[in-house]
Design a protein around this motif. Structure first.
Motif, mmCIF file in Angstrom:
data_model
loop_
_atom_site.group_PDB
_atom_site.id
_atom_site.type_symbol
_atom_site.label_atom_id
_atom_site.label_comp_id
_atom_site.label_asym_id
_atom_site.label_seq_id
_atom_site.Cartn_x
_atom_site.Cartn_y
_atom_site.Cartn_z
ATOM 1 N N ASN A 13 14.018 -20.897 4.089
ATOM 2 C CA ASN A 13 13.446 -19.549 4.053
ATOM 3 C C ASN A 13 11.928 -19.596 4.131
ATOM 4 O O ASN A 13 11.303 -18.769 4.806
ATOM 5 N N THR A 14 11.333 -20.578 3.424
ATOM 6 C CA THR A 14 9.881 -20.736 3.471
ATOM 7 C C THR A 14 9.420 -21.053 4.885
ATOM 8 O O THR A 14 8.352 -20.613 5.328
ATOM 9 N N ALA A 15 10.235 -21.807 5.610
ATOM 10 C CA ALA A 15 9.896 -22.176 6.993
ATOM 11 C C ALA A 15 10.145 -21.041 7.976
ATOM 12 O O ALA A 15 9.769 -21.146 9.148
ATOM 13 N N THR A 81 13.801 -34.031 5.572
ATOM 14 C CA THR A 81 12.436 -34.502 5.758
ATOM 15 C C THR A 81 11.722 -33.694 6.832
ATOM 16 O O THR A 81 10.560 -33.296 6.655
ATOM 17 N N ALA A 82 12.388 -33.443 7.950
ATOM 18 C CA ALA A 82 11.781 -32.653 9.025
ATOM 19 C C ALA A 82 11.451 -31.245 8.539
ATOM 20 O O ALA A 82 10.412 -30.669 8.903
ATOM 21 N N LEU A 83 12.320 -30.676 7.720
ATOM 22 C CA LEU A 83 12.090 -29.329 7.200
ATOM 23 C C LEU A 83 10.882 -29.310 6.265
ATOM 24 O O LEU A 83 10.033 -28.403 6.345
ATOM 25 N N ILE A 84 10.782 -30.303 5.387
ATOM 26 C CA ILE A 84 9.631 -30.386 4.485
ATOM 27 C C ILE A 84 8.336 -30.542 5.290
ATOM 28 O O ILE A 84 7.322 -29.891 5.001
ATOM 29 N N LEU A 85 8.368 -31.384 6.316
ATOM 30 C CA LEU A 85 7.184 -31.578 7.145
ATOM 31 C C LEU A 85 6.806 -30.290 7.874
ATOM 32 O O LEU A 85 5.625 -30.009 8.095
ATOM 33 N N ASP A 86 7.806 -29.496 8.243
ATOM 34 C CA ASP A 86 7.531 -28.221 8.890
ATOM 35 C C ASP A 86 6.802 -27.278 7.940
ATOM 36 O O ASP A 86 5.833 -26.609 8.323
ATOM 37 N N VAL A 87 7.262 -27.215 6.688
ATOM 38 C CA VAL A 87 6.605 -26.370 5.685
ATOM 39 C C VAL A 87 5.191 -26.884 5.430
ATOM 40 O O VAL A 87 4.242 -26.097 5.302
ATOM 41 N N PHE A 88 5.054 -28.209 5.351
ATOM 42 C CA PHE A 88 3.716 -28.789 5.204
ATOM 43 C C PHE A 88 2.807 -28.334 6.352
ATOM 44 O O PHE A 88 1.647 -28.006 6.147
ATOM 45 N N GLY A 89 3.361 -28.360 7.579
ATOM 46 C CA GLY A 89 2.571 -27.974 8.742
ATOM 47 C C GLY A 89 2.090 -26.537 8.674
ATOM 48 O O GLY A 89 1.009 -26.216 9.158
ATOM 49 N N GLN A 90 2.863 -25.668 8.044
ATOM 50 C CA GLN A 90 2.459 -24.274 7.887
ATOM 51 C C GLN A 90 1.319 -24.119 6.884
ATOM 52 O O GLN A 90 0.445 -23.276 7.047
ATOM 53 N N HIS A 119 15.815 -35.440 24.328
ATOM 54 C CA HIS A 119 16.576 -34.693 23.319
ATOM 55 C C HIS A 119 15.696 -33.694 22.593
ATOM 56 O O HIS A 119 16.184 -32.733 22.012
ATOM 57 N N LEU A 120 14.364 -33.883 22.622
ATOM 58 C CA LEU A 120 13.469 -32.911 22.012
ATOM 59 C C LEU A 120 13.107 -31.801 23.003
ATOM 60 O O LEU A 120 12.864 -30.673 22.612
ATOM 61 N N GLU A 121 13.087 -32.140 24.297
ATOM 62 C CA GLU A 121 12.697 -31.151 25.286
ATOM 63 C C GLU A 121 13.628 -29.938 25.268
ATOM 64 O O GLU A 121 13.206 -28.804 25.386
ATOM 65 N N ARG A 122 14.922 -30.196 25.073
ATOM 66 C CA ARG A 122 15.856 -29.072 25.108
ATOM 67 C C ARG A 122 15.925 -28.325 23.783
ATOM 68 O O ARG A 122 16.558 -27.286 23.684
ATOM 69 N N LEU A 123 15.229 -28.856 22.758
ATOM 70 C CA LEU A 123 15.266 -28.183 21.460
ATOM 71 C C LEU A 123 14.280 -27.041 21.398
ATOM 72 O O LEU A 123 14.467 -26.095 20.652
ATOM 73 N N GLY A 124 13.184 -27.116 22.133
ATOM 74 C CA GLY A 124 12.187 -26.061 22.103
ATOM 75 C C GLY A 124 11.380 -26.081 20.825
ATOM 76 O O GLY A 124 11.383 -27.049 20.074
ATOM 77 N N GLY A 125 10.658 -25.005 20.566
ATOM 78 C CA GLY A 125 9.808 -24.930 19.380
ATOM 79 C C GLY A 125 10.585 -24.459 18.178
ATOM 80 O O GLY A 125 11.801 -24.386 18.171
ATOM 81 N N GLY A 126 9.824 -24.114 17.136
ATOM 82 C CA GLY A 126 10.441 -23.577 15.936
ATOM 83 C C GLY A 126 10.536 -24.589 14.828
ATOM 84 O O GLY A 126 9.843 -25.598 14.818
ATOM 85 N N ILE A 127 11.437 -24.359 13.896
ATOM 86 C CA ILE A 127 11.546 -25.168 12.696
ATOM 87 C C ILE A 127 11.852 -26.609 13.054
ATOM 88 O O ILE A 127 12.747 -26.895 13.836
ATOM 89 N N GLY A 128 11.092 -27.518 12.490
ATOM 90 C CA GLY A 128 11.328 -28.931 12.688
ATOM 91 C C GLY A 128 10.587 -29.517 13.865
ATOM 92 O O GLY A 128 10.629 -30.716 14.081
#
Length: 374
Positions: A13-15, A81-90, A119-128
C-alpha cells in the motif's frame, strides 16, 4: 506468517499498490517456482479472476525462481526485498540516501539479468522497477557493475566526510543519542517532539530514510545531539543493510541508543526482537541503550496493554517515572526498564531526557553545561 503478510500488504500500500488477494502455503522444500505446481495454478486462476497484474512474494526469490514464476503466471513477480527497495526509492531525498538506494537496487538486479534484460523489458514500470530497473533497461552486466563500483566509491567519500564530522563532534565533547527501532514505531514523531524538528512523521513504513541530527537541551542545560535513522523491519536483506552501512555507522558513533517501540502493537515483542537481532548483526549489542515505549496515549485501545487511571484531561496519573500501572507483553526485565512516553502528546518526555542524562553521566561522568554569553 499472518503478521508478516499483513506487513507485506502495508508495504504494498505504501508503494501505491492495491492488494486484492492473499495466498499461503506451508512447504518443507522450495522448488524452482518457490511454491508447488498446484499453488502456481491457484495463483494464476486468482489473478485471472481478480484481474491482478503483480504477484508479490513475502520472501526473497532467487533469480531462477522469479523468472520461472513470471513465465508460469504471465505477469510481473517481485519479492519482499524488491518491494522494500521500491519504498526506499520513493522516500530517499538526499544525495546520500539516493545513492544508497540505487546501490542496493543495482546489487539486487545484477544476478537477475541472466545475460539479458528481456524479462524486465516486458514488465514495464511501476512497483519493483523504480530506479535502475527503468534507467538501465538496455544495459549489460558490465555497465551495471561499473555503476555499482562508481556508487560504492561515492559512498566511500560520504563515509569519509561523515567520519570527519564525527571527529569534530568528539572534540566538541557533545554526547550523541540515536533513535533506533522498528519502522513506524514513532521515532520521527519522538524526534520532532524532543528537538522541535520538522522530520516527516507519516503513518507509513519507512517514512524516514535519510538520517537527520539536531541539538537538544538536557535538563541540566547540557547539549545533546539527537539523531533519527531509518527503521528496521522483518526479513530485511543483509544486502540492503550493507548498502546503508555509511548511515548506520552513526549508530556505532553514538554514546547511547534510544530503542523506540510501539507499545500498543500486538507484535511489539517480535518487533523488539527484530531490532535486537539487527543491532547484534551490526555489532552494537554492547552499546548503552534505553528502551522507549512509545504511544502510551493509545494504550487504552489495545487489549494487551492495560493503562492506569487517567485524569479528565487525558494525561495519565500516578508515578511519571515510567510506572503507569501498565501490563506490557514484553519480557519482564525489558518492560520494567522501559520508559513509557507519548511522543504525539508530549507525555513523560521530561523524564526521558532525565534518564538519558543520567545514563550519559554513568558512562562518561559529569556533562559540560554551556551558559549563553550575555
Amino acid at each position: 506468517m499472518d503478521d508478516t503478510l499483513a506487513e507485506l500488504e502495508y508495504l504494498a500500500n505504501t508503494a501505491g499498490a492495491q492488494v486484492i488477494g492473499r495466498v499461503t502455503q506451508h512447504a518443507n522444500r522450495l522448488g524452482p517456482t518457490f511454491v508447488g505446481a498446484g499453488k502456481v495454478d491457484e495463483i494464476r486462476e486468482m489473478m485471472d479472476e481478480l484481474k491482478g497484474d503483480v504477484v508479490i512474494f513475502d520472501d526473497e526469490l532467487t533469480p531462477t525462481q522469479q523468472r520461472n514464476l513470471e513465465n508460469a503466471l504471465g505477469c510481473k513477480v517481485i519479492d519482499r526485498t524488491a518491494l522494500i527497495l521500491d519504498v526506499f526509492g520513493q522516500h530517499a531525498s538526499t544525495y546520500e540516501g539516493k545513492l544508497q538506494v540505487e546501490l542496493a537496487q543495482h546489487q539486487y538486479l545484477l544476478p537477475r539479468l541472466a545475460g539479458q534484460w528481456s524479462h524486465l523489458e516486458r514488465l514495464g514500470g511501476g512497483i519493483g522497477t523504480r530506479g535502475p530497473g527503468e534507467s538501465q533497461i538496455e544495459t549489460d552486466r558490465r555497465l551495471v557493475r561499473n555503476r555499482i563500483q562508481k556508487i560504492t566509491s561515492e559512498l566511500e567519500g560520504v563515509r569519509r566526510r561523515r567520519s570527519l564530522h564525527m571527529d569534530r563532534r568528539k572534540k566538541s565533547s557533545i554526547p550523541m543519542a540515536t533513535l533506533v527501532g522498528y519502522t513506524n514505531a514513532g521515532k520521527s514523531t519522538l524526534f520532532n517532539a524532543l528537538s522541535d524538528g520538522n522530520v516527516i512523521a507519516a503513518d507509513q513504513l519507512f517514512s524516514t530514510l535519510d538520517p537527520v541530527t539536531k541539538r537538544v537541551r538536557l535538563p541540566s542545560g547540557a547539549p545533546l545531539l539527537l539523531s533519527d535513522t531509518v527503521g528496521f523491519i522483518q526479513k530485511l536483506s543483509p544486502r540492503v543493510v550493507a548498502a546503508f552501512r555509511a548511515t548506520l555507522e552513526e549508530l556505532a558513533e553514538s554514546d547511547i541508543l534510544l530503542h523506540v517501540i510501539d507499545v500498543t502493537h500486538p507484535k511489539a515483542l517480535e518487533q523488539t526482537q527484530v531490532v535486537e537481532k539487527t543491532l547484534k548483526d551490526l555489532g552494537l549489542l554492547d552499546k548503552p541503550r534505553l528502551l522507549v515505549m512509545n504511544k502510551m496515549d493509545l494504550m487504552s485501545s489495545n487489549p494487551s496493554v492495560q493503562p492506569s487511571d487517567e485524569e479528565p484531561n487525558g494525561e495519565p496519573t500516578g508515578d511519571m517515572n515510567g510506572d503507569t500501572g501498565a501490563r506490557i507483553e514484553l519480557p519482564a526485565h525489558e518492560a520494567q526498564s522501559g520508559i513509557l512516553v507519548s511522543a504525539a502528546k508530549g507525555w513523560n518526555l521530561d523524564h526521558l531526557l532525565r534518564e538519558i542524562e543520567e545514563t550519559l553521566i554513568s558512562i562518561d561522568g559529569p556533562l559540560t553545561v554551556v551558559t549563553p554569553s550575555r
